[in-house]
Design a protein around this motif. Sequence first.
Motif: not given
Length: 184
Positions: A107-116
């Motif tokens: 989840f937090y990996g997705r948060l980082e990549s999607y946010a970028a």
Amino acid sequence: MIFGLFGKKNGNRRIVEKQYATLTKAARHPYLYEALDVPDTVIGRFEMLSAMLILYFRRTRASATSGQEIAQEIVDAFFEDVDHSIRELGVGDVGVPKRMKKFAGMFYGRLESYAAALDSGDRAALATALARNIHPEAGDAAPTMEALAGYLFIAEKAMADVGESEIETGALWVAEPGPQGYAA
């Protein structure tokens, strides 16, 4: 739902339940699975709920304290649901923490990549990240996630236009996907 486990912390229980139900409904919209190449599997549904929560989390990061608290309680509810689902799939008490750590990392990996990608307005980067996460086994043969990426940009814009009173009352709505097209 799991909301009864929140106890003393959750003075916003009804608001959290209402908003979480809206986000879950949006993540389960049939169009996502029928037309936008999201597999209708446990992992596919996890991916879409993660995406909706990420958009919501991004929207509420600039909210007043109450909006941020509600967002955190919604993410907590999500992880309670993941925990419950893991247990329903037959994972014993010993294996649950390891699996939860893996899902939290996802989840937090997705948060980082999607946010970028969202921050830079890079639809292609978001599509690439979505393809990598939603179709991890497919590699270069993964379906294009351009339409899904376009939808997420539109959904985020619609969430940005929602006022603080809707955030505070759990009335934030999610733009519905559909065949109207998703030009960024």
